[in-house]
Design an enzyme around this catalytic site. Sequence first.
Site, PDB file in Angstrom:
ATOM      1  CB  ALA A 179      -0.910  -0.003   1.016  1.00  0.00           C
ATOM      2  CD  GLU A 221      -2.063  -7.893   3.049  1.00  0.00           C
ATOM      3  OE1 GLU A 221      -2.819  -8.028   4.240  1.00  0.00           O
ATOM      4  OE2 GLU A 221      -1.783  -6.488   2.721  1.00  0.00           O
ATOM      5  N   GLY A 275       0.617  -5.326   0.841  1.00  0.00           N
ATOM      6  CA  GLY A 275      -0.577  -5.347   0.222  1.00  0.00           C
ATOM      7  C   GLY A 275      -0.204  -5.641  -1.386  1.00  0.00           C
ATOM      8  CD  GLU A 334       1.991  -5.566   5.584  1.00  0.00           C
ATOM      9  OE1 GLU A 334       1.223  -5.643   4.629  1.00  0.00           O
ATOM     10  OE2 GLU A 334       2.863  -6.372   5.843  1.00  0.00           O
TER      11      GLU A 334
END
Length: 694
Positions: A64, A108, A105, A128
């Site tokens: 992200a 993910e 992300g 993260e």
Amino acid sequence: MVHLDLRKIGDAGVAVLRMDNPPVNSIGSQVRVALGERLAAALADDTVQAIVLTGTGKFFCSGADIREFNTPKTQIRPLLRELIATVETAGKPIVAAINGTALGGGLELTLGCHGRVASEDAKLGLPEVKLGVLPGAGGTQRLPRVVGVPAALNIIVEGEPLTAQQALECGLVDEVAADPVEAACRLALEIRRGERASRAIDPAPLGDVVPANVFEEARRNAQRRYRGCIAPQECIACIEKTLHTDLQTGLTFEAERFKFLVEGDQSKAQRHIFFAERKAAKLPTSAPAAEVRSVGVIGAGTMGGGIAMSLVNAGIPVVLFEQSEEALQRGLGVIQKNYEVSRKRGRFTQEEIDARLALIRRSLDYSDLADVDLVIEAAFEDMQVKKDIFAKLDQACKKDAILATNTSRLDINEIAAVTSRPAQVLGMHFFSPANVMRLLEVVKGARTADTVLATVFRLAQRIGKIPVLVGVCDGFVGNRMVSHYTREAYFLLEEGCTPAQVDGALRRFGMAMGPLQMQDMAGLDISWAARKRQAATRPAHLRYSKVADRICEMGRFGQKTGSGFYRYEAGSREPIPDPEIDALIAQCAAEAGITRREISDEEIVARTIYALVNEAARIVQDGIAQRPSDIDVVYVAGYGFPMFRGGPMFYADTVGLPKVLETIRQFHAEHGQYWEPAPLLVELAESGRRFSDL
Ligand code: T1G
């Protein structure tokens, strides 16, 4: 932003969606919207039988966009977890072609896919936790269902990336291929034709697949390794959910815990450090960097040995110089012992160690340094010793060689002045153990050339260090501040504290180690020598604590002599409180006419940490540091300041500069001149600004 290429493979159509958002393919709101549109188009296109997701260049997706956190952009739809749900429930096989780095992300997103193929140099991870958050787009719920709970705990709580090979071995990826896009297209069509099983996640609870104590063990380890950090504990709580809750319930829990963390001070502090490290590594010059092919290291002591290791660990040949065969053998012995410890911990194989040791050329002769591109002097911390060495190096080394000193506080300009090449002279201040600590204070002398700075900054990144540019003054940034920090620690002892009380308060604040135990580890004789040097210029009217001097006069220099502020059992670094020191402190207090009193942790933290902040404001004012965030990097990477507080300057901003100033003014009234508020701090506090505004 997101390119869609339609490939015909046989009579089948595969849509290749390629994310393209330089420099690191982060996935922010714009990429999410574009990816959502391209995905919808490919899913609706009847000529498309399968879809492949991939990235550009060295990056699949670095996760992200961290800069969008805590901004409205994070709410622009589709959210990442919605995109992943679309992929997961798609009516066509979607395979990830992981062409390079896939983090956060980005990884993910691949966990929602029905298959994953990685390139040979791919790096896959969920870092993260290092930003004080957790994988908030399904990572804590899907990864355990792909690689199992123990592997997921390790990947998520440690936050370290896997290589493609490791990802294949733990089942995270299905294949490693030279051309991951081609392989992914083939795999997607094989899944379409039912020739290969889809890796779509089974949403059911995992059940009791691991012994219950696995999570207790993980919590204890995380508490010990990441003391004070809350994100690792939240990661473990989310992963534990996978045992007895279905995917959707787990995802809801994960999203709620992510929101709690991303809005918290710890994550804001850790993100501050993430960007501060990258800012610090940028030089205010575009001067070209020269190549460093080999390095000379003067002195094979603790610092010289560690510096040599950090260089050969990066494949750079070293000429290790000492004055005597005995000193050289002793230094090489310590290096070999350190590597042996690393081998036992599985960090290096014997072959890798042999290759590193082969890069070290031992020397007793300055002429062996004639061809090196850089020399790093790490000899005894004495000005005359260093001047003698630099005069000899100036004769022995080729004209364009850079001469650096590892001094921790001496005047670089005075050392440069004994050479014919002051533009080639600077400070490279490593931190002990130099092969481990990531911080490097790069000290710019009055005449140091920009090309020399650029060359050393590039070398620093090559050997895994965070370079921070600092100016010349006594102690540069880190040590100049630490002497105010330890001054207050000594005063607090006289006023009523024990060493364990002072150190305990700062460990509870999050410091890796308290100031007095840190001094015992570094060696009390070093700071004693500095205090003796400063004695001549120390204003007589200023308070001075004799506690540390008295301890040194007893021959107690800390761990290396078995006692300092604490006692140490042979072979142990565990500090043991010593009543003899308590008595010595009481004696010093009596001689100074100080009435001892109860002192709170809160006061201990305020006196020591605000002493750092106040002096740091002077350092920024004096231009010794380029910006306040550089000081945060110095203290987090070099002095054990808790990452989850973001460094002394960020911490002060978090407390609020008006409140910090008010407390400092109170200390000024009670304790005198040492606490005169730094003009920059006053200016910022009274104008409603913060250090981070600078
Ligand atoms: N967002 C925004 N900017 C980023 C970024 C990111 N994720 N990653 C890097 N940058 C910027 C960086 O600040 C620098 O900018 C430039 O890119 C080059 O970076 C929902 C919530 C990818 C290994 O933690 O570890 O996904 O200084 O110098 O050495 O669960 O950057 O040039 O202006 O570091 O080649 C998780 C963080 C996000 C990865 C590349 N992802 N990045 O290293 O380049 S949270 C991460 C890195 C998330 C989801 C959650 C490294 C890198 P500037 P660089 P590099």
